[in-house]
Write a protein that holds these residues in place. Structure first.
Motif, PDB file in Angstrom:
ATOM      1  N   LYS A  47       0.856  -1.184   0.000  1.00  0.00           N
ATOM      2  CA  LYS A  47       0.000   0.000   0.000  1.00  0.00           C
ATOM      3  C   LYS A  47       0.893   1.236   0.000  1.00  0.00           C
ATOM      4  O   LYS A  47       2.049   1.197   0.436  1.00  0.00           O
ATOM      5  CB  LYS A  47      -0.885   0.007   1.240  1.00  0.00           C
ATOM      6  CG  LYS A  47      -1.868  -1.143   1.273  1.00  0.00           C
ATOM      7  CD  LYS A  47      -2.655  -1.162   2.567  1.00  0.00           C
ATOM      8  CE  LYS A  47      -3.612  -2.351   2.565  1.00  0.00           C
ATOM      9  NZ  LYS A  47      -4.345  -2.468   3.829  1.00  0.00           N
ATOM     10  N   GLU A  48       0.364   2.353  -0.491  1.00  0.00           N
ATOM     11  CA  GLU A  48       1.153   3.589  -0.618  1.00  0.00           C
ATOM     12  C   GLU A  48       1.770   4.018   0.714  1.00  0.00           C
ATOM     13  O   GLU A  48       2.931   4.407   0.772  1.00  0.00           O
ATOM     14  CB  GLU A  48       0.290   4.707  -1.197  1.00  0.00           C
ATOM     15  CG  GLU A  48       1.066   5.982  -1.476  1.00  0.00           C
ATOM     16  CD  GLU A  48       2.233   5.810  -2.439  1.00  0.00           C
ATOM     17  OE1 GLU A  48       3.274   6.475  -2.242  1.00  0.00           O
ATOM     18  OE2 GLU A  48       2.119   5.018  -3.396  1.00  0.00           O
ATOM     19  N   GLN A  49       0.997   3.946   1.801  1.00  0.00           N
ATOM     20  CA  GLN A  49       1.542   4.372   3.090  1.00  0.00           C
ATOM     21  C   GLN A  49       2.671   3.451   3.555  1.00  0.00           C
ATOM     22  O   GLN A  49       3.600   3.890   4.232  1.00  0.00           O
ATOM     23  CB  GLN A  49       0.455   4.502   4.162  1.00  0.00           C
ATOM     24  CG  GLN A  49      -0.220   3.216   4.564  1.00  0.00           C
ATOM     25  CD  GLN A  49      -1.484   2.920   3.799  1.00  0.00           C
ATOM     26  OE1 GLN A  49      -1.643   3.319   2.647  1.00  0.00           O
ATOM     27  NE2 GLN A  49      -2.403   2.199   4.421  1.00  0.00           N
ATOM     28  N   VAL A  50       2.642   2.197   3.140  1.00  0.00           N
ATOM     29  CA  VAL A  50       3.712   1.258   3.474  1.00  0.00           C
ATOM     30  C   VAL A  50       4.966   1.599   2.669  1.00  0.00           C
ATOM     31  O   VAL A  50       6.078   1.564   3.192  1.00  0.00           O
ATOM     32  CB  VAL A  50       3.265  -0.200   3.237  1.00  0.00           C
ATOM     33  CG1 VAL A  50       4.416  -1.170   3.440  1.00  0.00           C
ATOM     34  CG2 VAL A  50       2.095  -0.545   4.137  1.00  0.00           C
ATOM     35  N   MET A  54       8.555   2.497   4.286  1.00  0.00           N
ATOM     36  CA  MET A  54       9.780   1.771   3.920  1.00  0.00           C
ATOM     37  C   MET A  54      10.859   2.748   3.455  1.00  0.00           C
ATOM     38  O   MET A  54      12.030   2.611   3.822  1.00  0.00           O
ATOM     39  CB  MET A  54       9.493   0.741   2.817  1.00  0.00           C
ATOM     40  CG  MET A  54       8.706  -0.439   3.303  1.00  0.00           C
ATOM     41  SD  MET A  54       8.545  -1.820   2.126  1.00  0.00           S
ATOM     42  CE  MET A  54       8.071  -1.039   0.606  1.00  0.00           C
ATOM     43  N   GLU A  55      10.463   3.741   2.654  1.00  0.00           N
ATOM     44  CA  GLU A  55      11.430   4.727   2.180  1.00  0.00           C
ATOM     45  C   GLU A  55      11.995   5.556   3.331  1.00  0.00           C
ATOM     46  O   GLU A  55      13.182   5.841   3.379  1.00  0.00           O
ATOM     47  CB  GLU A  55      10.777   5.638   1.136  1.00  0.00           C
ATOM     48  CG  GLU A  55      10.508   4.927  -0.186  1.00  0.00           C
ATOM     49  CD  GLU A  55       9.675   5.734  -1.160  1.00  0.00           C
ATOM     50  OE1 GLU A  55       9.167   6.817  -0.789  1.00  0.00           O
ATOM     51  OE2 GLU A  55       9.512   5.272  -2.301  1.00  0.00           O
ATOM     52  N   LYS A  56      11.140   5.916   4.261  1.00  0.00           N
ATOM     53  CA  LYS A  56      11.581   6.683   5.436  1.00  0.00           C
ATOM     54  C   LYS A  56      12.578   5.876   6.258  1.00  0.00           C
ATOM     55  O   LYS A  56      13.640   6.378   6.639  1.00  0.00           O
ATOM     56  CB  LYS A  56      10.373   7.048   6.303  1.00  0.00           C
ATOM     57  CG  LYS A  56      10.735   7.817   7.530  1.00  0.00           C
ATOM     58  CD  LYS A  56       9.516   8.126   8.374  1.00  0.00           C
ATOM     59  CE  LYS A  56       9.946   8.819   9.654  1.00  0.00           C
ATOM     60  NZ  LYS A  56       8.839   8.956  10.607  1.00  0.00           N
ATOM     61  N   LYS A  58      14.404   3.369   5.262  1.00  0.00           N
ATOM     62  CA  LYS A  58      15.622   3.157   4.477  1.00  0.00           C
ATOM     63  C   LYS A  58      16.527   4.384   4.603  1.00  0.00           C
ATOM     64  O   LYS A  58      17.731   4.255   4.783  1.00  0.00           O
ATOM     65  CB  LYS A  58      15.267   2.910   3.011  1.00  0.00           C
ATOM     66  CG  LYS A  58      16.445   2.594   2.136  1.00  0.00           C
ATOM     67  CD  LYS A  58      16.017   2.315   0.703  1.00  0.00           C
ATOM     68  CE  LYS A  58      17.191   2.040  -0.184  1.00  0.00           C
ATOM     69  NZ  LYS A  58      16.783   1.815  -1.581  1.00  0.00           N
ATOM     70  N   GLY A  59      15.939   5.572   4.540  1.00  0.00           N
ATOM     71  CA  GLY A  59      16.705   6.806   4.701  1.00  0.00           C
ATOM     72  C   GLY A  59      17.310   6.938   6.078  1.00  0.00           C
ATOM     73  O   GLY A  59      18.432   7.398   6.240  1.00  0.00           O
ATOM     74  N   GLU A  60      16.605   6.491   7.107  1.00  0.00           N
ATOM     75  CA  GLU A  60      17.126   6.540   8.472  1.00  0.00           C
ATOM     76  C   GLU A  60      18.308   5.604   8.635  1.00  0.00           C
ATOM     77  O   GLU A  60      19.256   5.908   9.356  1.00  0.00           O
ATOM     78  CB  GLU A  60      16.024   6.159   9.462  1.00  0.00           C
ATOM     79  CG  GLU A  60      14.945   7.211   9.599  1.00  0.00           C
ATOM     80  CD  GLU A  60      13.766   6.743  10.451  1.00  0.00           C
ATOM     81  OE1 GLU A  60      13.749   5.567  10.880  1.00  0.00           O
ATOM     82  OE2 GLU A  60      12.843   7.557  10.658  1.00  0.00           O
ATOM     83  N   ASN A  61      18.266   4.468   7.956  1.00  0.00           N
ATOM     84  CA  ASN A  61      19.353   3.497   8.061  1.00  0.00           C
ATOM     85  C   ASN A  61      20.595   3.918   7.291  1.00  0.00           C
ATOM     86  O   ASN A  61      21.687   3.443   7.582  1.00  0.00           O
ATOM     87  CB  ASN A  61      18.892   2.116   7.564  1.00  0.00           C
ATOM     88  CG  ASN A  61      17.892   1.474   8.507  1.00  0.00           C
ATOM     89  OD1 ASN A  61      17.861   1.809   9.691  1.00  0.00           O
ATOM     90  ND2 ASN A  61      17.072   0.596   7.992  1.00  0.00           N
ATOM     91  N   LEU A  62      20.426   4.784   6.300  1.00  0.00           N
ATOM     92  CA  LEU A  62      21.572   5.231   5.497  1.00  0.00           C
ATOM     93  C   LEU A  62      22.343   6.355   6.176  1.00  0.00           C
ATOM     94  O   LEU A  62      23.511   6.539   5.922  1.00  0.00           O
ATOM     95  CB  LEU A  62      21.095   5.715   4.114  1.00  0.00           C
ATOM     96  CG  LEU A  62      20.523   4.655   3.192  1.00  0.00           C
ATOM     97  CD1 LEU A  62      20.025   5.287   1.905  1.00  0.00           C
ATOM     98  CD2 LEU A  62      21.550   3.593   2.879  1.00  0.00           C
ATOM     99  N   GLY A  63      21.668   7.116   6.998  1.00  0.00           N
ATOM    100  CA  GLY A  63      22.354   8.281   7.457  1.00  0.00           C
ATOM    101  C   GLY A  63      22.415   8.531   8.872  1.00  0.00           C
ATOM    102  O   GLY A  63      23.084   9.217   9.480  1.00  0.00           O
TER     103      GLY A  63
END
Length: 63
Positions: A47-50, A54-56, A58-63
């Motif tokens: 779903k769009e909110q998922v 996931m993108e949020k 992923k960004g937290e894990n990169l930086g």
């Protein structure tokens, strides 16, 4: 392959629920049969909110 903690029927666009007298009924409109919220299939479309969550994460894990 990394396990996706979001991958489950309940997070898919094709997951549907019906409240019945005998309890909740969960089914996949794409596959056409009963499922459970925590089941996983290869045809999963989040779903769009998922996708946003996931993108949020992923960004937290990169930086």
């Amino acid at each position: 392959m990394e396990k996706n903690s979001f991958h489950a029927c309940a997070t898919c666009v094709n997951f549907n629920t019906q409240k019945r007298k005998d309890g909740m009924y969960y089914f996949c409109s794409r596959l056409g049969y009963e499922t459970k919220p925590d089941y996983q299939f290869n045809c999963w479309t989040p779903k769009e909110q998922v996708v946003r969550l996931m993108e949020k994460r992923k960004g937290e894990n990169l930086g």
